[in-house]
Design a protein around this motif. Structure first.
Motif: not given
Ligand code: ASP
Ligand code: MG
Length: 423
Positions: A37-39, A43-45, A188-190, A204-206
């Motif tokens: 799951i993404s933020a 939230t990321t922005n 994701g992404f982390v 958008e790495g998730s």
């Protein structure tokens, strides 16, 4: 066999949406599921703004901005959770503390390092909330901190995965939980370095994280749940008669992403293709729609695929001393791209000049122009649109490309691309 699901920010950006994710997962009771799951929402922005303020030494502003992010998550958790609220709040507070502790410091390292330490909290917070909710809703799951699994180098903001180490962690930490019948929920992404510093894999790495897990778990399939009905041949906001594409192959998706179609993060495809794992794009708003099935086989009779990128800027560079554009010159430029996190959307080579188009992020482009002007005469033209038609035919050429006053036109048997003035 394992199914890997990825839910993006839009699928968890409200109480109702999170409940909807649970409703979808309820449809897969006896499946081994790994869910990435993404933020939540934007939230990321918002966290990027926190990182920027911190790095500009505007501590109060950074704390203030982070306060808003905290409030948003606490509020969602409050509305969503009953029995698990306190446990969730405790977990969220740990993440808050991790960030605030850093915000009280002074920046002494490079920006990208701080960016990752701050921005990764978005994924940690969203997954904590969803995990607690799923447990309340009777979907037994184990929340995992992906930083214990995805090991990367310290190329902050665009970190590279250590595949061997990560595979071992997947085998040791994820596989047994899946085998024991629990759903695994993670971010994701982390990722993290061997010194336990947080890293991120690029915006958008998730989708990519999900693909890495699919590969390492030899998943039977990966599904990306989005707010659109499927992959389309054009952005329906741009082109009213855009149509769904029921089937695509991996190569086509990479090509589409390369030309700027907002489909799937291009890095996602390789880990899937290497193991021939099918990828489904489905709509979380209506899970009964067929969506798009992406695989390794040839797909014939694709419609013309139209990609419109607005707000482009053209940068023309001429070598100052009349020398040919060669390896040395282009190397200088590519180093600048890497440093500034910009990628040309179009490239046109000449003998002593080279022309690029970029998304017009003004600060970055002026910095690029300034630095490049040490070696080149630079001319910048903003206010442009870049049109690409893949698999063009006469009708689509006529409808979209004719009569455009273009500055650059590129055509192959597959694609036509035009860079033209907006309006
Ligand atoms: N949350 C990150 C972003 O917005 C990663 C992702 O959603 O894929 O870029
Ligand atoms: Mg996102």
């Amino acid at each position: 066999m394992v199914k890997v699901f990825k839910f993006g920010g839009a699928s968890v950006n409200s109480v109702e949406r999170i409940k909807n994710v649970a409703a979808i997962l309820q449809q897969y009771p006896n499946q081994q599921l790994l869910v990435v799951i993404s933020a939540m929402g934007k939230t990321t922005n918002a966290l990027e703004k926190v990182a920027e303020a911190f790095y500009q030494q505007k501590k109060e502003e950074a704390l203030q901005l982070f306060e808003q992010v905290k409030l948003q998550h606490i509020t969602t958790a409050k509305y969503l959770l009953v029995t698990n609220y306190l446990a969730c709040e405790a977990q969220l507070k740990d993440f808050f503390t991790e960030v605030e502790w850093l915000l009280h410091d002074r920046p002494v390292r490079e920006y990208d390092y701080y960016y990752d330490q701050i921005v990764c909290s978005g994924e940690l917070m969203s997954t904590a909330i969803v995990s607690h909710y799923l447990n309340e809703a009777g979907i037994r799951n184990e929340w995992m901190d992906v930083r214990d699994i995805i090991r990367t180098d310290d190329n902050f903001r665009d970190a590279n995965i250590d595949w061997a180490f990560t595979q071992e962690k997947v085998n040791d930490l994820i596989r047994p939980v899946l085998d024991e019948g629990s759903l695994v929920l993670t971010q994701g992404f982390v990722g993290a370095t061997d010194e336990n510093e947080s890293t991120t894999l690029g915006r958008e790495g998730s989708d990519y994280t999900a693909a890495v897990f699919s590969n390492m778990l030899d998943a039977e399939s990966q599904t990306i749940w989005k707010d659109v009905e499927s992959v389309m041949n054009a952005d329906p906001k741009e082109i009213a008669d855009a149509v769904s594409i029921p089937e695509l192959n991996y190569t086509e998706v990479i090509e589409m992403a390369y030309y700027g179609a907002q489909v799937i993060h291009p890095k996602t495809i390789k880990p899937l293709q290497n193991k021939s794992i099918p990828l489904f794009v489905k709509c979380f708003l209506n899970k009964d729609l067929p969506g798009t099935h992406i695989h390794n086989n040839t797909v014939r009779q694709l419609p013309p695929i139209i990609v419109i990128k607005r707000n482009q800027v053209m940068v023309e560079l001429k070598s100052k001393d009349f020398s040919f554009i060669g390896e040395h010159n282009t190397e200088i430029l590519y180093e600048l791209f890497e440093k500034l996190f910009i990628t040309p959307t179009l490239t046109q080579n000449g003998a002593i000049s080279i022309t690029y188009a970029f998304d017009n992020r003004e600060e970055k482009i002026s910095q690029f122009a300034a630095e490049a002007s040490q070696n080149f005469d630079v001319q910048v033209t903003p206010g442009l649109t870049l049109l690409t038609i893949r698999h063009y035919d006469n009708a689509s050429l006529k409808q979209y490309a004719e009569e455009k006053q273009f500055l650059v036109r590129q055509q192959t048997t597959q694609n036509i691309r035009l860079l033209y003035r907006e309006g």
